[in-house]
Design a protein around this motif. Structure first.
Motif, PDB file in Angstrom:
ATOM      1  N   HIS A  13     -62.531 -25.941 -44.170  1.00  0.00           N
ATOM      2  CA  HIS A  13     -61.309 -25.359 -44.303  1.00  0.00           C
ATOM      3  C   HIS A  13     -61.311 -23.883 -44.111  1.00  0.00           C
ATOM      4  CE1 HIS A  13     -61.280 -24.926 -48.512  1.00  0.00           C
ATOM      5  NE2 HIS A  13     -60.133 -24.134 -48.648  1.00  0.00           N
ATOM      6  N   GLU A  14     -62.228 -23.190 -44.875  1.00  0.00           N
ATOM      7  CA  GLU A  14     -62.324 -21.821 -44.903  1.00  0.00           C
ATOM      8  C   GLU A  14     -63.038 -20.985 -43.760  1.00  0.00           C
ATOM      9  OE1 GLU A  14     -63.652 -20.221 -48.704  1.00  0.00           O
ATOM     10  OE2 GLU A  14     -62.070 -21.458 -49.516  1.00  0.00           O
ATOM     11  N   GLY A  15     -63.475 -21.989 -42.678  1.00  0.00           N
ATOM     12  CA  GLY A  15     -64.300 -21.351 -41.557  1.00  0.00           C
ATOM     13  C   GLY A  15     -65.570 -21.974 -41.224  1.00  0.00           C
ATOM     14  N   SER A  29     -67.249 -26.121 -37.560  1.00  0.00           N
ATOM     15  CA  SER A  29     -65.976 -25.376 -37.632  1.00  0.00           C
ATOM     16  C   SER A  29     -64.761 -26.387 -37.299  1.00  0.00           C
ATOM     17  CB  SER A  29     -65.673 -24.108 -36.977  1.00  0.00           C
ATOM     18  OG  SER A  29     -65.615 -23.995 -35.777  1.00  0.00           O
ATOM     19  N   GLN A  45     -57.965 -28.719 -38.083  1.00  0.00           N
ATOM     20  CA  GLN A  45     -56.858 -28.111 -39.118  1.00  0.00           C
ATOM     21  C   GLN A  45     -55.817 -29.005 -39.104  1.00  0.00           C
ATOM     22  OE1 GLN A  45     -58.244 -25.253 -40.633  1.00  0.00           O
ATOM     23  NE2 GLN A  45     -56.288 -25.815 -41.790  1.00  0.00           N
TER      24      GLN A  45
END
Length: 109
Positions: free
Chosen positions: A30-32, A79, A85
């Motif tokens: 989730h952060e990259g 990713s 997302q």
């Protein structure tokens, strides 16, 4: 008219999620972008083989993007796609519910 293969939206979402590990992998991403080794450390208990298989399935379903950098040593980053997302965002309230009730859930037989 095309017949729907899922009975409802939850049925379709669970089909994409399938299994124990995909939610944890989504959360870890989730952060990259994350390299494979980082991802394996972020998902405790998963074997390398299972992580590879889950990532392949998630890439095939459009949840995860795999970027290969042609260098020595080889570098691969994973990713979330926009689709991944959006699923991760949808899972947020479920995770909050789990945190809120974790003691009760752990006490279940």
């Amino acid at each position: 008219m095309k017949r729907r293969s899922y009975t409802c939206g939850l049925d379709a979402a669970i089909a994409v999620m399938g299994g124990k590990w995909k939610g944890l992998i989504l959360f870890a991403l989730h952060e990259g972008p994350v390299r494979f080794g980082q991802l394996r450390r972020a998902v405790p208990g998963i074997s390398e083989r299972v992580l590879i298989l889950q990532l392949r399935e998630m890439e095939a379903s459009g949840l995860v993007h795999r970027e290969v950098y042609h260098q020595v040593p080889p570098k691969v980053e994973y990713s979330l796609t926009d689709f991944g997302q959006s699923l991760n965002t949808a899972l947020g309230p479920l995770g909050e519910w789990g945190e809120e009730h974790i003691d009760r859930i752990e006490a279940l037989p």
